[in-house]
Design a protein around this motif. Sequence first.
Motif, short mmCIF file in Angstrom:
data_model
loop_
_atom_site.label_atom_id
_atom_site.label_comp_id
_atom_site.label_asym_id
_atom_site.label_seq_id
_atom_site.Cartn_x
_atom_site.Cartn_y
_atom_site.Cartn_z
N GLY A 36 0.64 -1.24 -0.09
CA GLY A 36 -0.05 -0.09 -0.04
C GLY A 36 0.87 1.16 -0.05
N LYS A 37 2.06 1.13 0.07
CA LYS A 37 2.90 2.33 0.12
C LYS A 37 3.27 2.81 -1.26
CE LYS A 37 5.57 1.20 4.24
NZ LYS A 37 6.68 1.06 4.76
N ASP A 38 3.51 4.12 -1.45
CA ASP A 38 3.58 4.87 -2.84
C ASP A 38 4.89 3.97 -3.69
OD1 ASP A 38 1.64 6.64 -2.44
OD2 ASP A 38 2.95 8.12 -1.65
N ASP A 39 4.52 3.70 -4.81
CA ASP A 39 5.54 3.47 -5.82
C ASP A 39 5.62 4.40 -6.87
OD1 ASP A 39 7.29 1.84 -7.12
OD2 ASP A 39 5.92 0.19 -7.45
N THR A 40 6.65 4.36 -7.71
CA THR A 40 6.92 5.30 -8.67
C THR A 40 5.85 5.09 -10.15
OG1 THR A 40 8.87 3.79 -9.88
CG2 THR A 40 9.55 5.60 -8.19
N PHE A 41 5.70 6.21 -10.54
CA PHE A 41 4.94 6.23 -11.77
C PHE A 41 5.84 5.86 -13.04
CE2 PHE A 41 2.21 8.83 -9.29
CZ PHE A 41 1.01 8.41 -9.63
N ILE A 42 5.42 5.35 -14.06
CA ILE A 42 6.11 5.33 -15.07
C ILE A 42 5.77 6.38 -16.13
CG2 ILE A 42 6.68 3.90 -17.35
CD1 ILE A 42 6.33 1.44 -15.69
N VAL A 43 6.64 7.32 -16.52
CA VAL A 43 6.22 8.38 -17.28
C VAL A 43 6.78 8.39 -18.70
CG1 VAL A 43 6.10 10.94 -17.85
CG2 VAL A 43 5.88 10.09 -15.31
N LEU A 44 5.99 8.35 -19.79
CA LEU A 44 6.59 8.47 -21.11
C LEU A 44 5.93 9.74 -21.98
CD1 LEU A 44 5.36 4.73 -22.24
CD2 LEU A 44 7.58 5.48 -21.24
N ILE A 45 7.06 10.35 -22.77
CA ILE A 45 6.62 11.33 -23.52
C ILE A 45 6.81 10.91 -24.90
CG2 ILE A 45 7.15 13.78 -24.35
CD1 ILE A 45 7.99 14.25 -21.87
N ASP A 46 5.63 10.75 -25.68
CA ASP A 46 5.67 10.38 -27.07
C ASP A 46 6.41 9.10 -27.42
OD1 ASP A 46 4.46 12.46 -27.94
OD2 ASP A 46 6.16 13.53 -28.64
N GLY A 47 6.20 8.01 -26.26
CA GLY A 47 6.71 6.84 -26.27
C GLY A 47 8.06 6.42 -25.62
N VAL A 48 8.79 7.56 -25.36
CA VAL A 48 9.90 7.37 -24.57
C VAL A 48 10.02 7.90 -23.04
CG1 VAL A 48 12.28 8.33 -24.62
CG2 VAL A 48 11.17 8.16 -26.75
N GLU A 49 10.49 6.91 -22.22
CA GLU A 49 10.44 7.07 -20.92
C GLU A 49 11.39 8.32 -20.39
OE1 GLU A 49 11.00 3.43 -18.43
OE2 GLU A 49 10.87 4.49 -16.65
N VAL A 50 10.90 8.91 -19.53
CA VAL A 50 11.33 10.21 -19.16
C VAL A 50 11.38 10.33 -17.65
CG1 VAL A 50 10.99 11.62 -21.19
CG2 VAL A 50 9.33 11.57 -19.36
N PRO A 51 12.13 11.02 -16.88
CA PRO A 51 12.26 10.99 -15.32
C PRO A 51 11.12 12.16 -15.08
CG PRO A 51 14.14 12.17 -16.38
CD PRO A 51 13.55 11.67 -17.56
N TYR A 52 10.77 12.28 -13.87
CA TYR A 52 9.87 13.13 -13.46
C TYR A 52 10.40 13.42 -11.96
CZ TYR A 52 7.42 9.72 -10.55
OH TYR A 52 7.00 8.69 -9.73
#
Length: 267
Positions: free
Chosen positions: A190-206
Motif C-alpha cells: 500500500g505504500k507509494d510506488d513510482t509512476f512510469i512516465v512516457l513522452i511520445d513513447g520514450v520514458e522520461v524522469p519526473y
Amino acid sequence: MDSRIFYGVISLLIISAVPVFAQESLISVQTDDKNYDEGDTIVISGLVTTVVGETPVTLQLFTEGNLVDIAQITVAQDGTYSHTVIAEGPLWNKAGDYLVRVLYGEGNIAESEFSYTPKSEVVETTTNFEVDAGSHGTFDVEYTIKGGTVKDMIVDADIFALIVQIDSTDEGKIDLDLPREFIGAEKQDGKDDTFIVLIDGVEVPYQESVVHSDSRVITINFEQGDSDIEIIGTYIVPEFGTIAMMILLVGIMATVILTRNRFQIKI
C-alpha cells in the motif's frame, strides 16, 4: 598603341575578372537551445579550427544593439571552447532576439541568435481539467503548465494510464496534482510506488515535490514539439482496475476449463 600598354590593360582586366573569395572564419559558435526564459542557463560553445598560441575567444552578447555581456574564453588544445551565462540581472529585462558574437584573432567572427523571455512575460496557466472516465463519470486534475497548453486528458484503462495531450510551443514543464482516488502507483503493502512516465513513447524522469494524503503532485519537463505524456500507475479509476482483474480471472478460468476438457477427451 604601345604593346606594353596594351598588355598591361589586358592583365588588369584578367585580374579584375578573377573572383575574390572571402576568407573562411576559423571559429564557429552555437547555443544549446534557441529559446530561453529568465533564470535559465545558456551554454555557448564552438570550435576554433586553428589554435593560435594562448589567444582567447572574445564573446559579446547583444540585444537591440546594446551590450548585455562580454567575456574572454580560454580555448582548449583540441580547439573547443565553452562558456555559460545565467539569463538574469538588470540587463536581462527585454524580451526578444539576442545576438551572440565571438571573435578570435584578427578578422575571425561567428554569430548565433536565440530568443529570450523575462518572467514577467512567461505565460503560465493553472487550472483544473475535467477528465472523462466514461460510464464512471468524471474527475478533476489540477495542473500548471508553462511552455504550452493542455489539449486533452484521456484515461487508458488497458495500461492504467492517464494520457495528457499537450501543444508545446516551447520547452517547458507541467505540474500535475493526481488525485489518489482515481489514479495512483502503489506497492503491494500500500505504500507509494513510482509512476512510469512516457513522452511520445520514450520514458522520461519526473520530480515529485509534494505528497498529500489525497493526491500526489508530479512535475514533468518537456521539449518543444512534444505531444503525448503518459502517466502509468498501478490503477486508473479503481472500477477499471476491478473490471480488468475480473476479465483476467475469467480468461484464466476459461483456459483451465478448456485444458481439463481436452485432457478428459484424450482419456
